[in-house]
Design an enzyme around this catalytic site. Sequence first.
Site, short mmCIF file in Angstrom:
data_model
loop_
_atom_site.label_atom_id
_atom_site.label_comp_id
_atom_site.label_asym_id
_atom_site.label_seq_id
_atom_site.Cartn_x
_atom_site.Cartn_y
_atom_site.Cartn_z
CG MET A 14 41.72 45.81 41.69
SD MET A 14 40.46 46.64 43.12
CE MET A 14 41.40 46.25 44.34
CG ASP A 33 49.79 48.18 33.05
OD1 ASP A 33 50.13 47.62 32.00
OD2 ASP A 33 49.14 48.16 34.03
CB VAL A 90 49.48 41.38 37.13
CG1 VAL A 90 50.33 41.83 36.44
CG2 VAL A 90 49.70 39.62 37.46
CD GLU A 92 42.60 37.19 41.03
OE1 GLU A 92 42.09 36.64 42.24
OE2 GLU A 92 43.13 37.87 40.90
CE LYS A 97 46.10 37.40 40.26
NZ LYS A 97 46.66 38.93 40.97
CB SER A 119 39.94 39.04 44.70
OG SER A 119 39.43 38.22 42.99
CG HIS A 140 41.85 41.03 48.15
ND1 HIS A 140 39.94 40.14 48.43
CD2 HIS A 140 41.60 40.79 47.11
CE1 HIS A 140 39.55 40.58 47.65
NE2 HIS A 140 40.22 41.26 46.32
CG ASN A 190 36.00 38.05 46.87
OD1 ASN A 190 34.62 39.17 46.95
ND2 ASN A 190 36.46 38.27 45.81
#
Length: 366
Positions: A14, A33, A90, A92, A97, A119, A140, A190
């Site tokens: 993502m 990262d 990062v 889920e 987070k 998400s 998102h 979602n």
Amino acid sequence: MSITRIGIVGAGTMGGGIATATAQAGVDVVLIDARAGAAAAALEQARSFYARAVEKKRLAPAEAEAAGARLKVAAALEGLAECDLVIEAVFEDMALKNEVLGKIAAVVRADALIATNTSCLRVSELARAVTYPERFLGLHYFSPAQVNPIVEVVRGEHTGEAAIETALAFTRRTGKQPLACKDQWGFCINRFFCPYTNEAARLVDEGVAAPGAIDQIAKEALGVAAGPFMVMNIVKPRINLHAIRNLAPLGPFYAPARSMTVTGDAEASWTIEPAGAVDPDTARLVGDRLRAGAFLPVLEELDEGVATPAEVDHGAREALKFGRPPCALMDELGRAEVERLVAPLCKQYGHALPTSLERVGSLVQG
């Protein structure tokens, strides 16, 4: 505030996709990262994406070169100090987070926007990690973010109007179609897509049909370009399972199916055999259950004011490629038929019949 430089923390599928799309749209991107080499690898993947676009005559060579030049890698979070917007992308996980968002808030300017690409998790809960939460919101993106046009712009309980307006302008300027929605587990899309895939897994658990047959029936029942099991294999069952688990506060209907848990926890993929001929009675049952699995959560989110029917259908068409999006399909079927489909699920899982049932027949036009 005009956004001319963004930071992205997390260079996975993502984060890398968001970086690729944003740089191509003319915005400078700083990618970070914690995994050694991950950000550099994402940068190379972006340049390969631009090169393929040049080969297909979708991008001029000079445009590809300019897009690649806008991508930079930073070794530490301090490299985000001059960004106008930082997007956390990062894994889920609420704890992870929160940790990352707190670190981002400590190094960026006080007026910089901070967004999460979650998400399913509620933005308002993640906002607790951020100083000046009025500048925090959800952005998102949908996979593949390089080309998928939809971005859910999620207003948390403390998100300020200025942050929303800036984010809407930014997403439009970078070639995306923003879908404004209320903060709730699963947001707009979602919220129904994950239960729809979960209902497909329940059908496997009950021995009703195999994944290949269910995928084939889904194409007719909902007009999807790819069935639920093929899509899950693309996004990875582990990730889909995690998203479903994050919907747990919404009630028993949202609990993951047994095979969904087994497949996701094993980090495996679904085996999809060719369907062949499907018995008509089985096809009707599977089609009914798949529709019900999507309709019930849509009606519940309409009750909660998460999004409008038009927004739900727009997201279903553009992000998920539903040829028969749920609200328009419910209008087509009519209130009595939709109640016939969702009432068994409500009874089985102890959910009340959604009041939005009364609007079926005029959801999209009303």
